[in-house]
Design a protein around this motif. Structure first.
Motif, PDB file in Angstrom:
ATOM      1  N   ARG A   1     -36.920  43.271  65.386  1.00  0.00           N
ATOM      2  CA  ARG A   1     -38.145  43.991  65.717  1.00  0.00           C
ATOM      3  C   ARG A   1     -38.678  44.671  64.471  1.00  0.00           C
ATOM      4  NH1 ARG A   1     -38.998  48.073  70.792  1.00  0.00           N
ATOM      5  NH2 ARG A   1     -40.718  49.172  69.845  1.00  0.00           N
ATOM      6  N   ARG A   2     -39.979  44.574  64.268  1.00  0.00           N
ATOM      7  CA  ARG A   2     -40.620  45.150  63.097  1.00  0.00           C
ATOM      8  C   ARG A   2     -41.852  45.925  63.533  1.00  0.00           C
ATOM      9  NH1 ARG A   2     -43.437  41.699  58.322  1.00  0.00           N
ATOM     10  NH2 ARG A   2     -43.770  43.426  56.901  1.00  0.00           N
ATOM     11  N   GLU A   3     -41.989  47.149  63.036  1.00  0.00           N
ATOM     12  CA  GLU A   3     -43.163  47.971  63.323  1.00  0.00           C
ATOM     13  C   GLU A   3     -43.994  48.078  62.050  1.00  0.00           C
ATOM     14  OE1 GLU A   3     -41.884  51.731  64.853  1.00  0.00           O
ATOM     15  OE2 GLU A   3     -41.181  50.857  66.725  1.00  0.00           O
ATOM     16  N   ILE A   4     -45.291  47.852  62.183  1.00  0.00           N
ATOM     17  CA  ILE A   4     -46.204  47.909  61.046  1.00  0.00           C
ATOM     18  C   ILE A   4     -47.399  48.767  61.440  1.00  0.00           C
ATOM     19  CG2 ILE A   4     -47.655  46.566  59.484  1.00  0.00           C
ATOM     20  CD1 ILE A   4     -45.985  44.113  60.276  1.00  0.00           C
ATOM     21  N   ALA A   5     -47.811  49.655  60.553  1.00  0.00           N
ATOM     22  CA  ALA A   5     -49.018  50.445  60.803  1.00  0.00           C
ATOM     23  C   ALA A   5     -50.202  49.494  60.880  1.00  0.00           C
ATOM     24  CB  ALA A   5     -49.220  51.463  59.698  1.00  0.00           C
ATOM     25  N   ALA A   6     -51.045  49.690  61.877  1.00  0.00           N
ATOM     26  CA  ALA A   6     -52.194  48.807  62.069  1.00  0.00           C
ATOM     27  C   ALA A   6     -53.061  48.746  60.815  1.00  0.00           C
ATOM     28  CB  ALA A   6     -53.014  49.268  63.274  1.00  0.00           C
ATOM     29  N   GLN A   7     -53.184  49.850  60.096  1.00  0.00           N
ATOM     30  CA  GLN A   7     -54.006  49.876  58.892  1.00  0.00           C
ATOM     31  C   GLN A   7     -53.361  49.097  57.745  1.00  0.00           C
ATOM     32  OE1 GLN A   7     -52.669  52.486  60.394  1.00  0.00           O
ATOM     33  NE2 GLN A   7     -54.251  53.891  61.059  1.00  0.00           N
ATOM     34  N   ALA A   8     -52.058  48.904  57.793  1.00  0.00           N
ATOM     35  CA  ALA A   8     -51.337  48.270  56.688  1.00  0.00           C
ATOM     36  C   ALA A   8     -51.226  46.758  56.837  1.00  0.00           C
ATOM     37  CB  ALA A   8     -49.939  48.870  56.562  1.00  0.00           C
ATOM     38  N   ILE A   9     -51.569  46.264  57.997  1.00  0.00           N
ATOM     39  CA  ILE A   9     -51.393  44.833  58.233  1.00  0.00           C
ATOM     40  C   ILE A   9     -52.531  44.060  57.573  1.00  0.00           C
ATOM     41  CG2 ILE A   9     -52.628  44.593  60.417  1.00  0.00           C
ATOM     42  CD1 ILE A   9     -50.079  43.057  61.375  1.00  0.00           C
ATOM     43  N   ASP A  10     -52.187  42.935  56.953  1.00  0.00           N
ATOM     44  CA  ASP A  10     -53.221  42.061  56.420  1.00  0.00           C
ATOM     45  C   ASP A  10     -53.011  40.660  56.974  1.00  0.00           C
ATOM     46  OD1 ASP A  10     -51.314  40.749  54.798  1.00  0.00           O
ATOM     47  OD2 ASP A  10     -51.603  42.209  53.212  1.00  0.00           O
ATOM     48  N   MET A  11     -53.849  39.761  56.578  1.00  0.00           N
ATOM     49  CA  MET A  11     -53.879  38.440  57.212  1.00  0.00           C
ATOM     50  C   MET A  11     -52.592  37.636  57.053  1.00  0.00           C
ATOM     51  SD  MET A  11     -56.532  38.387  58.907  1.00  0.00           S
ATOM     52  CE  MET A  11     -56.516  36.686  59.435  1.00  0.00           C
ATOM     53  N   ASP A  12     -51.829  37.823  55.982  1.00  0.00           N
ATOM     54  CA  ASP A  12     -50.628  37.015  55.838  1.00  0.00           C
ATOM     55  C   ASP A  12     -49.345  37.795  56.071  1.00  0.00           C
ATOM     56  OD1 ASP A  12     -51.881  38.027  53.534  1.00  0.00           O
ATOM     57  OD2 ASP A  12     -50.475  36.983  52.232  1.00  0.00           O
ATOM     58  N   THR A  13     -49.443  38.925  56.723  1.00  0.00           N
ATOM     59  CA  THR A  13     -48.262  39.725  57.036  1.00  0.00           C
ATOM     60  C   THR A  13     -47.459  39.116  58.178  1.00  0.00           C
ATOM     61  OG1 THR A  13     -49.378  41.729  56.341  1.00  0.00           O
ATOM     62  CG2 THR A  13     -47.482  42.011  57.767  1.00  0.00           C
ATOM     63  N   VAL A  14     -48.146  38.548  59.158  1.00  0.00           N
ATOM     64  CA  VAL A  14     -47.482  38.052  60.360  1.00  0.00           C
ATOM     65  C   VAL A  14     -47.393  36.531  60.290  1.00  0.00           C
ATOM     66  CG1 VAL A  14     -47.523  38.009  62.872  1.00  0.00           C
ATOM     67  CG2 VAL A  14     -48.420  40.003  61.649  1.00  0.00           C
ATOM     68  N   THR A  15     -46.170  36.047  60.152  1.00  0.00           N
ATOM     69  CA  THR A  15     -45.942  34.605  60.098  1.00  0.00           C
ATOM     70  C   THR A  15     -45.193  34.155  61.344  1.00  0.00           C
ATOM     71  OG1 THR A  15     -43.914  34.954  58.838  1.00  0.00           O
ATOM     72  CG2 THR A  15     -45.928  34.506  57.574  1.00  0.00           C
ATOM     73  N   ALA A  16     -45.216  32.850  61.574  1.00  0.00           N
ATOM     74  CA  ALA A  16     -44.586  32.290  62.770  1.00  0.00           C
ATOM     75  C   ALA A  16     -43.086  32.539  62.805  1.00  0.00           C
ATOM     76  CB  ALA A  16     -44.871  30.797  62.857  1.00  0.00           C
ATOM     77  N   ALA A  17     -42.465  32.565  61.626  1.00  0.00           N
ATOM     78  CA  ALA A  17     -41.014  32.768  61.570  1.00  0.00           C
ATOM     79  C   ALA A  17     -40.656  33.617  60.359  1.00  0.00           C
ATOM     80  CB  ALA A  17     -40.289  31.427  61.497  1.00  0.00           C
ATOM     81  N   ARG A  18     -39.453  34.154  60.407  1.00  0.00           N
ATOM     82  CA  ARG A  18     -38.894  34.924  59.293  1.00  0.00           C
ATOM     83  C   ARG A  18     -37.424  34.546  59.180  1.00  0.00           C
ATOM     84  NH1 ARG A  18     -41.495  39.558  57.730  1.00  0.00           N
ATOM     85  NH2 ARG A  18     -39.527  40.436  57.064  1.00  0.00           N
ATOM     86  N   ASP A  19     -36.887  34.704  57.994  1.00  0.00           N
ATOM     87  CA  ASP A  19     -35.444  34.563  57.799  1.00  0.00           C
ATOM     88  C   ASP A  19     -34.905  35.965  57.571  1.00  0.00           C
ATOM     89  OD1 ASP A  19     -35.534  31.787  58.016  1.00  0.00           O
ATOM     90  OD2 ASP A  19     -35.927  31.530  55.884  1.00  0.00           O
ATOM     91  N   VAL A  20     -34.010  36.397  58.445  1.00  0.00           N
ATOM     92  CA  VAL A  20     -33.495  37.764  58.379  1.00  0.00           C
ATOM     93  C   VAL A  20     -31.971  37.759  58.347  1.00  0.00           C
ATOM     94  CG1 VAL A  20     -35.500  38.735  59.578  1.00  0.00           C
ATOM     95  CG2 VAL A  20     -33.496  38.099  60.890  1.00  0.00           C
ATOM     96  N   SER A  21     -31.434  38.840  57.846  1.00  0.00           N
ATOM     97  CA  SER A  21     -29.991  39.005  57.811  1.00  0.00           C
ATOM     98  C   SER A  21     -29.455  39.143  59.239  1.00  0.00           C
ATOM     99  CB  SER A  21     -29.653  40.261  57.015  1.00  0.00           C
ATOM    100  OG  SER A  21     -28.299  40.605  57.207  1.00  0.00           O
TER     101      SER A  21
END
Length: 92
Positions: free
Chosen positions: A39-59
């Motif tokens: 789960r990731r929380e991002i401030a609405a003002q800080a989000i840009d067009m390439d912040t949200v991708t279909a997948a992520r690789d996480v630990s």
């Protein structure tokens, strides 16, 4: 992802996007079986067009167990759909 990304990282897919009353966008990524989520929380003002991708690789350390069976099933269905329809780095 970064060059330090280890081979132990787990690919998770975007399964849910929500908002809260603190003006945060809450992104939930899950494993294809729906059993674990990031789960990731991002401030609405800080989000840009390439912040949200279909997948992520996480630990694996950043993944939480999804306790609710209905959520696991829903996450698994959505993760499978996202993996079939989108490239991992595709902006969503």
């Amino acid at each position: 992802m970064s060059s330090e990304s280890g081979s132990d990282d787990v690919r998770v897919w975007l399964v849910e996007r929500g908002y809260n009353n603190r003006d945060l966008i809450i992104l939930t990524y899950a494993t294809p079986d729906g059993a674990r989520a990031f789960r990731r929380e991002i401030a609405a003002q800080a989000i840009d067009m390439d912040t949200v991708t279909a997948a992520r690789d996480v630990s694996p350390d950043d993944l939480a167990t999804v306790e609710d069976a209905d959520d696991r099933e829903r996450y698994a269905e959505e993760a499978t759909r996202m993996a079939a329809e989108h490239d991992p780095d595709e902006t969503i």
